[in-house]
Design an enzyme around this catalytic site. Structure first.
Site, PDB file in Angstrom:
ATOM      1  N   SER A   1     -21.701  -4.755  42.025  1.00 15.21           N
ATOM      2  CA  SER A   1     -20.905  -4.563  41.054  1.00 15.21           C
ATOM      3  C   SER A   1     -19.908  -2.977  41.236  1.00 15.21           C
ATOM      4  O   SER A   1     -19.425  -2.789  42.370  1.00 15.21           O
ATOM      5  CB  SER A   1     -21.388  -4.391  39.794  1.00 15.21           C
ATOM      6  OG  SER A   1     -20.337  -4.277  38.682  1.00 15.21           O
TER       7      SER A   1
ATOM      8  N   THR B   1     -28.638  -6.229  24.934  1.00 12.41           N
ATOM      9  CA  THR B   1     -27.529  -5.370  25.968  1.00 12.41           C
ATOM     10  C   THR B   1     -27.503  -6.196  27.231  1.00 12.41           C
ATOM     11  O   THR B   1     -28.833  -7.116  27.615  1.00 12.41           O
ATOM     12  CB  THR B   1     -28.248  -4.177  26.365  1.00 12.41           C
ATOM     13  OG1 THR B   1     -29.446  -3.980  26.788  1.00 12.41           O
ATOM     14  CG2 THR B   1     -27.991  -3.410  25.357  1.00 12.41           C
TER      15      THR B   1
ATOM     16  N   GLU C   1     -19.270  -6.182  25.768  1.00 12.17           N
ATOM     17  CA  GLU C   1     -20.328  -5.053  25.712  1.00 12.17           C
ATOM     18  C   GLU C   1     -19.417  -3.901  25.998  1.00 12.17           C
ATOM     19  O   GLU C   1     -18.437  -3.936  26.770  1.00 12.17           O
ATOM     20  CB  GLU C   1     -21.243  -5.384  26.697  1.00 12.17           C
ATOM     21  CG  GLU C   1     -20.784  -5.306  28.213  1.00 12.17           C
ATOM     22  CD  GLU C   1     -21.909  -5.613  29.385  1.00 12.17           C
ATOM     23  OE1 GLU C   1     -22.864  -5.608  28.894  1.00 12.17           O
ATOM     24  OE2 GLU C   1     -21.840  -5.858  30.613  1.00 12.17           O
TER      25      GLU C   1
ATOM     26  N   LYS D   1     -18.707 -12.068  31.852  1.00 12.09           N
ATOM     27  CA  LYS D   1     -17.610 -10.786  31.527  1.00 12.09           C
ATOM     28  C   LYS D   1     -16.662 -11.114  32.654  1.00 12.09           C
ATOM     29  O   LYS D   1     -16.812 -11.437  34.165  1.00 12.09           O
ATOM     30  CB  LYS D   1     -17.838  -9.589  31.690  1.00 12.09           C
ATOM     31  CG  LYS D   1     -18.731  -9.250  32.788  1.00 12.09           C
ATOM     32  CD  LYS D   1     -19.339  -7.684  32.416  1.00 12.09           C
ATOM     33  CE  LYS D   1     -20.305  -7.123  33.742  1.00 12.09           C
ATOM     34  NZ  LYS D   1     -21.605  -7.748  33.564  1.00 12.09           N
TER      35      LYS D   1
END
Length: 589
Positions: A149, A383, A407, A421
């Site tokens: 990421s 989370t 988030e 996402k």
């Protein structure tokens, strides 16, 4: 050198398929460089937040070919045990532009093929959102995305999706971790990817065509308006893979092409213009995008992180001529308003209560306030998007329509064609809505202000301190939670405490946690008598202690800002105590 370390090193030398790293470890052992070996091997990389993520290097502590091989063997074992017809259903595999990503992806595919498992392979650099979408499209047993990421260039990762298209949660993460430990020895001495194997399928074109067709059909609402769009939008891929996919997404919406950030638009595993390829870091990370935008007369910047599953937005304030980075909560406000308006316009008489918006518990409570005013359902989760995605799937099974989920760390999900996402389809939606409001004479800043004027002035600090040792983290939370929770933070009285690690929620009649009990991570939330909240937690992927403080005010944004500043300082001084615990504050933008 401990016996356990000696055994681990010997095992590595026996199992490692890479002759270079194998020879390096053997040389360190022969030279008795035990300190260096310990740094490479201890502790073993944990299969945790959606899989693996660490620095690329030799040894069991790091990402490398042997660790990927063992992880795949564990995944394969657990998947075939838990998913009916797993081998026939197959696994979707993608990889990004980082060093070794293609190598790790091909090794993953080779291991699975050796066990008769079908593989749907992206034979090109791909954005992360296409993998969970592909899992749903192909009804696959699982998906693997090789990416780290937004981590620094020396890192890589092995991200796992389950057959429902969401990131893995218990019991599958625990089951895979145990299966990895039970299958450390390579099943074969030489794994080579055979693309002529009939079980190997290059699914790139099919999955991409379906994805862009679906987002066009489902989330493009103003096609004729888009064709004449005059709003100039600048884009940066942050040296990642997003450019070609956002290009295609905009074309699917009949929007004009973006203005590129030339230095960052093509994939570059060195991330040559940014130390941390993370648009969430602020305007510093977007300096080149701002330069490109100013040169072109653009007033909106869209940015993806390197694997394009997150979206950052910056807006030029034409009154002050300054660029403003929207926070994750502000971006969410814009998306939530838009998706609600679109759904209500298309369904004027439908029951809003069967629509749901979802947010992680450390994100703003502004969606809850909006839901109370508009009549739709709001849910919060732990989370991490693995929890958000699985909650959206659960809601769908219960007959709800997921309009939006997010988030605060700039991860957004519009709709329900997939459950992770997605920085690609949200980039197109953001361009469309920004252009629409511009035609009404309103900027994104105006829409944010209007949202808060209507639902309350919510202000949040979302920040962190670097925590380079687990012992420091343990010390912070031990002082915070033992032998009893504090009753105040400075002058601010605490109403209730929720502790995910200990399974406690003092706001509940029985004092027990409603959210899942997660004994392997810290997350403590304080709700104050004045309605404010503060959460402290450890990052699942980085050496950080994260903290979130949110206040709201019916009075004005200025009143909320003043209260927020005071409460944040109180939290840092009384609870985090960076000097006392040796924590390193985040540098200001």
């Amino acid at each position: 050198m401990s016996e356990s370390l000696r055994a681990s090193v010997a095992q590595w030398i026996e199992y490692d398929p890479n002759p270079v790293s194998r020879a390096r470890v053997a040389a360190l052992l022969e030279a008795e460089k035990f300190d260096e070996l310990e740094k490479l091997f201890v502790p073993r990389i944990a299969f945790g937040t959606a899989g693996l993520r660490s620095r690329m290097d030799a040894g069991y502590k790091n990402m490398n070919e042997l660790v990927v091989l063992q992880a795949t063997q564990g995944l394969c074992t657990w998947m075939q045990q838990e998913v009916p017809s797993a081998a026939e259903r197959g696994v979707v595999i993608g990889y990004d532009g980082r060093h070794n990503s293609k190598t790790y992806a091909e090794l993953t595919a080779a291991v699975l093929l050796s066990q008769g498992v079908r593989v749907y392979f992206f034979d090109q650099l791909v954005c992360t959102p296409l993998v969970p979408y592909g899992v749903l499209l192909k009804k696959a047993a699982a998906g693997v995305m090789v990416t780290a990421s937004h981590n620094p260039k020396d890192d890589n990762g092995f991200k796992v999706y389950w057959s429902n298209g969401a990131q893995i949660i218990p019991p599958n993460d625990v089951g895979i971790a145990e299966a990895i430990q039970a299958n450390l020895k390579p099943w074969h001495t030489d794994y080579k990817l055979d693309t002529t194997n009939p079980l190997f399928v290059d699914a790139s074109a099919e999955i991409m065509d379906s994805y862009f067709g679906q987002i066009s059909a489902r989330y493009c609402r103003l096609r004729e308006q888009n064709k004449a769009a005059a709003l100039k939008v600048t884009y940066t891929a942050m040296h990642g893979v997003g450019a070609r996919y956002v290009t295609r997404a905009l074309a699917a919406f009949d929007l004009p092409p973006y203005i590129p950030t030339p230095e960052q638009v093509e994939p570059d595993p060195e991330f040559s213009t940014v130390a941390f390829p993370n648009p969430e870091e602020g305007k510093g990370a977007l300096a080149l995008a701002i330069k490109a935008a100013d040169a072109a007369g653009s007033t909106v910047i869209l940015a993806n992180d390197p694997d394009a599953d997150r979206l950052a937005v910056a807006v030029k304030n034409t009154k002050t001529n300054e660029w403003v980075m929207l926070t994750g909560n502000e971006i969410a406000a814009v998306f939530a308003e838009w998706e609600w308006l679109q759904w209500r316009a298309a369904n004027p008489d439908a029951d809003a209560g069967k629509c749901v918006m979802i947010a992680s518990t450390v994100s703003s409570k502004h969606l809850r306030a909006m839901a109370e005013a508009e009549g739709f359902t709001f849910r919060d989760t732990l989370t991490g998007f693995k929890w958000i995605g699985n909650e959206a799937i659960k809601a769908q099974a219960q007959g709800f329509t997921t309009l939006f989920a997010y988030e605060v760390e700039i991860g957004f999900l519009v709709g329900d064609v997939s459950f992770d996402k997605d920085g690609v389809r949200t980039a197109a939606v953001m361009y469309e809505l920004a252009n629409h409001w511009a035609l009404q004479g309103q900027s994104l800043l105006d829409r944010v202000a209007g949202f808060y004027n209507k639902y309350g002035h919510f202000k949040m600090v979302n920040s962190y301190v670097f925590c380079d040792a687990a012992s420091k983290l343990d010390a912070v939370f031990a002082e915070l939670c033992e032998p009893a929770y504090p009753t105040a933070c400075g002058k601010f009285a605490i109403k209730s405490v929720r502790d995910v690690k200990r399974g406690i929620d003092t706001a509940q009649p029985d004092g027990k946690l409603v959210l899942p009990h997660m004994t392997d991570s810290y997350m403590v939330t304080f709700t104050f008598e004045n309605g404010a909240t503060a959460t402290l937690r450890n990052s699942g992927t980085e050496p950080k202690l994260k903290y979130y403080v949110e206040v709201s005010s019916k009075e004005s944004p200025a009143a909320a800002e003043a209260l927020l500043a005071e409460m944040t300082q109180a939290l840092v001084d009384n609870f985090i105590q960076p000097t006392k615990f040796g924590l390193i504050p985040k540098k200001a933008d």
